[in-house]
Design an enzyme around this catalytic site. Structure first.
Site, short mmCIF file in Angstrom:
data_model
loop_
_atom_site.label_atom_id
_atom_site.label_comp_id
_atom_site.label_asym_id
_atom_site.label_seq_id
_atom_site.Cartn_x
_atom_site.Cartn_y
_atom_site.Cartn_z
N CYS A 116 0.82 -1.23 0.00
CA CYS A 116 0.00 0.00 0.00
C CYS A 116 0.84 1.27 0.00
CB CYS A 116 -0.96 0.00 1.18
SG CYS A 116 -2.24 -1.24 0.98
N HIS A 256 -3.32 7.48 2.63
CA HIS A 256 -3.74 6.20 2.05
C HIS A 256 -5.14 5.84 2.55
CE1 HIS A 256 -3.80 2.17 0.65
NE2 HIS A 256 -3.68 1.62 1.85
N ASN A 286 -10.20 0.51 -0.64
CA ASN A 286 -8.74 0.55 -0.63
C ASN A 286 -8.22 0.01 -1.96
OD1 ASN A 286 -6.02 0.15 -0.24
ND2 ASN A 286 -6.21 -0.86 1.75
O1 UT7 Z 1 -4.00 -0.91 3.17
C1 UT7 Z 1 -3.15 -1.79 3.83
C2 UT7 Z 1 -3.27 -1.66 5.26
N1 UT7 Z 1 -4.53 -2.20 5.72
C3 UT7 Z 1 -5.18 -1.57 6.67
O2 UT7 Z 1 -4.78 -0.50 7.10
C4 UT7 Z 1 -6.40 -2.23 7.25
C5 UT7 Z 1 -6.33 -2.20 8.75
N2 UT7 Z 1 -7.41 -2.92 9.41
C6 UT7 Z 1 -8.69 -2.50 9.37
O3 UT7 Z 1 -9.04 -1.57 8.68
C7 UT7 Z 1 -9.67 -3.17 10.29
O4 UT7 Z 1 -8.97 -4.00 11.19
C8 UT7 Z 1 -10.75 -4.02 9.57
C9 UT7 Z 1 -11.70 -3.11 8.80
C10 UT7 Z 1 -10.10 -5.00 8.60
C11 UT7 Z 1 -11.57 -4.79 10.58
O5 UT7 Z 1 -12.14 -3.89 11.52
P1 UT7 Z 1 -11.96 -4.13 13.08
O6 UT7 Z 1 -12.71 -3.04 13.75
O7 UT7 Z 1 -10.49 -4.25 13.38
O8 UT7 Z 1 -12.72 -5.48 13.29
P2 UT7 Z 1 -12.17 -6.84 13.94
O9 UT7 Z 1 -11.35 -7.58 12.95
O10 UT7 Z 1 -11.60 -6.54 15.27
O11 UT7 Z 1 -13.54 -7.59 14.14
C12 UT7 Z 1 -14.56 -7.12 15.03
C13 UT7 Z 1 -15.76 -8.03 14.91
C14 UT7 Z 1 -15.41 -9.51 15.02
O12 UT7 Z 1 -16.48 -10.17 15.69
P3 UT7 Z 1 -16.34 -10.52 17.25
O13 UT7 Z 1 -15.15 -11.40 17.37
O14 UT7 Z 1 -16.17 -9.19 17.95
O15 UT7 Z 1 -17.64 -11.20 17.53
C15 UT7 Z 1 -15.36 -9.96 13.59
O16 UT7 Z 1 -15.64 -11.33 13.43
O17 UT7 Z 1 -16.38 -7.87 13.63
C16 UT7 Z 1 -16.45 -9.13 12.96
N3 UT7 Z 1 -16.25 -8.89 11.53
C17 UT7 Z 1 -17.24 -8.58 10.68
N4 UT7 Z 1 -18.56 -8.41 10.86
C18 UT7 Z 1 -19.29 -8.06 9.79
C19 UT7 Z 1 -15.07 -8.92 10.85
N5 UT7 Z 1 -15.30 -8.62 9.56
C20 UT7 Z 1 -16.63 -8.40 9.43
C21 UT7 Z 1 -17.45 -8.04 8.35
N6 UT7 Z 1 -18.77 -7.88 8.58
N7 UT7 Z 1 -16.96 -7.85 7.11
#
Ligand code: UT7
Length: 332
Positions: A116, A256, A286
């Site tokens: 990225c 980004h 992204n």
């Molecule tokens: O460009 C390269 C660099 N990349 C980035 O900068 C991306 C960085 N990461 C992120 O943007 C975020 O971590 C994500 C958008 C990928 C995920 O968001 P998050 O707030 O970190 O969510 P999480 O992975 O901590 O998941 C929270 C909850 C989980 O459920 P529980 O365990 O709390 O019950 C996940 O299973 O949300 C759930 N979850 C979803 N729910 C609905 C994860 N993905 C999804 C989804 N839809 N797509």
């Protein structure tokens, strides 16, 4: 003799027509519009549907847009760099094909990949060639067909990424406009958290790997998120301090577009007003190497000669950093 600086003098862009909305994703994986919008800020992204077309298709379109807008003869272009994490193929660079297709027959060309941060690092490379006095112009294209490495059964990645391309022309400038300073870093201990593992030289693709979707990108979102928030903001702060810039003298943040919460956190660290923060993640998601040029393409009409623009990125590798650039022209 005044120092040669490297300024952006033209911008072009291309995104494919097909719009993949959050509502469509709801029918593909267990997710919903509310979750995606509140956690990422993304509403829709563009996807290049045609399997026969690769990243070069996007890169060529963006470059042609720039060439038409600028009215430059492609034969005058001296170097074409394609910043990409999804090259057309493993050997035979995307840049050489792109350069030929756009008629840049007097240029040399190469691809560069820093995930990225490819475009951000590409800005540094392009500017160096010009500052050294060896070349008068460089066409830098950021292009990615992320849909080619995304598993549309994996809700952790498929809601984030999209396809697109943007191009900028760097030219020599004698008014000290253009790239002023950079702070760029890498930390390979982070690579396990964001990677497309198989199909390279260290992990070969087998029938079993393919069966399990190992050819696609994997991300441990939470760890990447934490590192992105810390490092992107830290790089932005360092660039401001080193150049005696303040929230009042910075005109724009072009960060980004990976997650709106990461962009907001970076803006808050440098206390920048929302009106100065470029944002188009809601439309494109992204697009990896294309986010920064797509931003400046969307905001080109608002940018003024002399504006202080801070570029910042964070991505797989890990690779991150910030660049301070003085905008060089008023758009017509
Ligand atoms: O460009 C390269 C660099 N990349 C980035 O900068 C991306 C960085 N990461 C992120 O943007 C975020 O971590 C994500 C958008 C990928 C995920 O968001 P998050 O707030 O970190 O969510 P999480 O992975 O901590 O998941 C929270 C909850 C989980 O459920 P529980 O365990 O709390 O019950 C996940 O299973 O949300 C759930 N979850 C979803 N729910 C609905 C994860 N993905 C999804 C989804 N839809 N797509």
């Amino acid at each position: 003799m005044s120092k040669i600086s490297a300024a952006i003098t033209a911008v072009g862009a291309y995104v494919p027509e097909y719009v993949l909305t959050n509502q469509i994703l709801e029918t593909m994986v267990d997710t919903n519009d509310e979750w995606i919008t509140s956690r990422t800020g993304i509403k829709e992204r563009r996807i290049l549907k045609d399997d026969g077309k690769g990243t070069s298709y996007l890169a060529i379109k963006a470059a042609q847009d720039l060439i038409n807008k600028k009215g430059i003869d492609p034969k005058e272009i001296e170097l074409v760099i394609v910043a990409t994490a999804t090259p057309d193929m493993k050997a035979a660079s995307t840049a050489s094909y792109t350069a030929s297709e756009i008629g840049a027959t007097n240029a040399f060309s190469f691809d560069m990949d820093a995930a990225c941060s490819s475009f951000l690092f590409g800005m540094s490379v392009a500017a160096s060639y010009i500052e050294s006095g060896r070349y008068k112009n460089v066409l830098l294209i950021g292009a990615d067909k992320m849909s080619s490495i995304i598993n549309y059964k994996d809700r952790a990645t498929c809601i984030i990424f999209g396809d697109g391309a943007g191009a900028v022309l760097f030219e020599a400038n004698d008014e000290n406009l253009g790239l002023q300073d950079e702070y760029l870093r890498s930390d390979g201990t982070g690579r396990e958290f964001l990677q497309a593992t198989y199909g390279g030289s260290s992990h070969k693709l087998t029938a079993e790997i393919l069966e399990n979707g190992g050819q696609y990108a994997f991300q441990e979102g939470r760890t990447v998120f934490k590192n992105a928030v810390f490092n992107m903001a830290d790089a932005a702060v360092k660039i401001l301090e080193r150049n005696n810039l303040t929230k009042d003298t910075v005109d724009w943040l072009a960060a980004h577009q990976a997650n709106k919460r990461i962009i907001d956190a970076t803006a808050q660290r440098i206390e920048l007003d929302d009106s100065k923060v470029m944002m188009n993640i809601q439309k494109y998601g992204n697009t990896t190497s294309a986010t920064l040029p797509l931003l400046i393409n969307d905001y080109e009409s608002q940018l003024k000669k002399g504006d202080n623009v801070i570029f910042a990125a964070f991505g797989g590798g890990f690779n991150w950093g910030a660049i301070y650039l003085k905008w060089a022209y008023n758009s017509k």
